[in-house]
Design a protein around this motif. Structure first.
Motif, PDB file in Angstrom:
ATOM      1  N   ASP A 167      32.969  45.068  37.781  1.00  0.00           N
ATOM      2  CA  ASP A 167      31.621  45.064  37.223  1.00  0.00           C
ATOM      3  C   ASP A 167      31.130  43.644  37.014  1.00  0.00           C
ATOM      4  O   ASP A 167      31.895  42.761  36.641  1.00  0.00           O
TER       5      ASP A 167
ATOM      6  N   LEU B 127      38.377  34.913  23.222  1.00  0.00           N
ATOM      7  CA  LEU B 127      37.116  35.069  23.945  1.00  0.00           C
ATOM      8  C   LEU B 127      37.325  35.887  25.215  1.00  0.00           C
ATOM      9  O   LEU B 127      36.577  36.822  25.517  1.00  0.00           O
ATOM     10  N   GLU B 128      38.382  35.570  25.946  1.00  0.00           N
ATOM     11  CA  GLU B 128      38.622  36.285  27.193  1.00  0.00           C
ATOM     12  C   GLU B 128      39.013  37.734  26.915  1.00  0.00           C
ATOM     13  O   GLU B 128      38.589  38.652  27.626  1.00  0.00           O
TER      14      GLU B 128
ATOM     15  N   LEU C 243      35.973  39.715  26.193  1.00  0.00           N
ATOM     16  CA  LEU C 243      35.207  39.963  27.406  1.00  0.00           C
ATOM     17  C   LEU C 243      35.812  41.105  28.204  1.00  0.00           C
ATOM     18  O   LEU C 243      35.115  42.013  28.663  1.00  0.00           O
ATOM     19  N   ARG C 244      37.130  41.094  28.371  1.00  0.00           N
ATOM     20  CA  ARG C 244      37.797  42.126  29.170  1.00  0.00           C
ATOM     21  C   ARG C 244      37.612  43.495  28.530  1.00  0.00           C
ATOM     22  O   ARG C 244      37.308  44.484  29.213  1.00  0.00           O
TER      23      ARG C 244
END
Lengths: 258, 294
Positions: free
Chosen positions: A204, A224-225, A228-229
């Motif tokens: 996506d 942060l990552e 996001l995931r």
């Protein structure tokens, strides 16, 4: 009763409203709620409720873009939407920023080249606000645009993700949470995320990403990552829910015609 | 209503083809290279001018004593005002903020005010009655892209540079000392956020840093990441063409790296300027007699 999530989460693994970290609030989405409008929808995520109507595609005014339709957004937050009765003016910068974000998200996502010299107006009315304003608005606009018959490559779905940074033991990992309500948005760092389906084979793609809080960047267990995931996954969940609502409506329409 | 001239199709195709086929930019920079940044301080304390290529931004900090707001009795007030005028570009009009102006003002507000770069509690003088109201006025003098980045650097530089008058409180009486009586005090700055704007082209595969006005007009999407030396303070991707998440994550790391670089060079310039003002030994750090401020 504790008023914040951070203090009790490590012992109970439950948030203040009893949800687990990856549980979304109940989403109830209705399509074609106002038959007089070109497209309409009503989306309720937990206690946040947004009505969306679409006017268009119709003749554009003035020097419109000659090759694409122009998407405009209008947001009206009802005075009774929040805990305190409060009139939110049209010139409020926060509202203007939301309007611009929604317009620009759909401007790049819809097949606007099919409607040159036209304009599409998205009107959103917020009836009740409990966190996730931008996400619910984007979801409502998405299915209302489907109802209006504006073609798009996939459904744009949106959600909020946050992270619980443990205060007592700084060695333990930060915990991500999905779909924050108002109390959690005030307390935890969070981001607003909207995605669309990528080309076949790729994942996506991110259409909207807004974060107003500070988050550390570390080499390992980057909060942060991780946010996001998890958010990408959450958006996929919301998308499948919205698609189901649209398909059900389509089935009802075709059966009614027979 | 005056508008900026749209970039012509020929220019647009040239810029995109140069980028996609040979990774070349119009001015020959690398994809991740900033234009030359020049930071100068004005005569007054708290006045900074940043030149980013042809973009020029001036920020002036001022402070006055006022009553704190009812909801926050223990905090001072800090506001940032940006006004884009036709001086900078024919597309700007005073009194009628464009979408771009609203977004710029919101991003600066989120980056500096909401992320608590200034400790507003230290601006309180008498709780509920008197507090400092610090105001940052951002004036854009010339526009050639990179406005968010330049405004943020200029504002932070000016805030680091500014000195407010010293205040002494005795019971109910508050005395504000003039600059000549007592040495003025720097603001309490908790962290230094720097905005980094990423522009996306070619279906999100090409990422540019510090786009000029022409490059901005042909980009597909933009994302502003604000970072200080070790945190990401805010992210703003207001729609635009969808981008791959892996590229977005890489952008975060680049933003922190660039923020560290920028903060280091800003600190160097600040110490150099303050040292210049110290030439006759009249700085806050030295003991002084009755010498007037030159």
């Amino acid at each position: 009763m504790p008023l914040d999530t951070t203090s009790t989460y490590s012992t109970t693994l439950l948030r203040l409203d009893g949800r687990r970290w990856n549980e979304l609030r109940k989403i109830s989405a209705s399509i074609s709620t106002q038959p007089t409008a070109d497209g309409s929808s009503l989306v309720t995520t937990g206690n946040t409720s947004v009505v969306c109507t679409i006017t268009g595609p119709r003749e554009g005014r003035g020097q419109g873009d000659r090759t694409n339709a122009i998407v405009d957004t209008d947001i009206n937050i009802a005075p009774f939407a929040q805990l305190d009765r409060r009139r939110v003016g049209r010139t409020d910068k926060r509202v203007q920023e939301l309007q611009t974000t929604i317009s620009q998200a759909f401007q790049a996502h819809l097949f606007t080249h099919l409607y040159p010299r036209s304009s599409i107006l998205i009107s959103l009315t917020v009836l009740s606000l409990d966190g996730g304003l931008l996400s619910t608005c984007l979801n409502a606009a998405s299915i209302a645009l489907i109802d209006a018959g504006v073609p798009m490559p996939s459904i744009l779905a949106s959600i909020t993700t946050g992270t619980i940074i443990p205060t007592d033991n700084s060695l333990s990992r930060p915990e991500p949470v999905l779909d924050l309500n108002n109390a959690e948005e005030v307390e935890l760092p969070f981001m607003n995320l909207a995605t669309v389906r990528g080309q076949t084979g790729s994942e996506d793609q991110i259409s909207v990403l807004l974060m107003e809080t500070r988050v550390q960047m570390s080499e390992a267990n980057n909060p942060l990552e991780i946010m996001l995931r998890i958010g990408l996954d959450g958006c996929a969940q919301v998308r499948s829910h919205l698609e189901e609502v649209i398909r059900r409506h389509g089935r009802r329409m075709t059966q009614g015609r027979r | 209503m005056p508008r900026i001239a749209d970039v012509s199709n020929v220019e647009k195709n040239f810029i995109l083809e140069a980028l996609i086929s040979s990774k070349l930019r119009l001015d020959g920079r690398q994809l991740d290279q900033y234009r030359s940044i020049d930071l100068t301080y004005g005569q007054q304390l708290g006045n900074a001018t940043v030149t980013l290529g042809k973009t020029k931004v001036n920020v002036q900090i001022s402070a006055e004593v006022t009553k704190p707001s009812e909801e926050r009795k223990f905090d001072g007030i800090f506001t940032i005002t940006t006004e884009l005028s036709p001086i900078a570009s024919p597309g700007f009009e005073i009194g009628r903020p464009t979408e771009q102006e609203v977004l710029l003002s919101r991003i600066l507000e989120k980056a500096i005010r909401r992320s608590r770069a200034i400790d507003t509690e230290s601006l309180c003088i008498v709780a509920g009655q008197k507090c400092w109201s610090v105001r940052a006025d951002v004036h854009v003098l010339d526009f050639d892209g990179g406005l968010t980045d330049a405004c943020c650097i200029a504002t932070m530089a000016a805030l680091h540079h500014f000195r407010r008058p010293e205040v002494s409180v005795e019971g109910e009486r508050v005395t504000i000392h003039t600059m000549a009586e007592r040495v003025p005090v720097p603001l309490s700055i908790l962290h230094s956020p720097i905005c980094v704007t990423f522009s996306f082209y070619a279906d999100g595969e090409l990422v540019l840093l510090d786009a000029t006005a022409k490059e901005e007009q042909v980009r597909e999407a933009e994302m502003v990441v604000t970072a200080n030396d070790f945190e990401v303070c805010q992210i703003a991707k207001h729609g635009g063409k969808p981008v791959d998440p892996a590229i977005v994550v890489k952008c975060f790391q680049v933003a922190i790296f660039k923020a560290r670089e920028m903060n280091k060079s800003m600190r160097a310039r600040l110490t150099a300027d303050l040292a210049k003002r110290d030439i006759r030994g009249q700085s806050a750090e030295n003991e002084r007699g009755e010498a007037p401020i030159g």
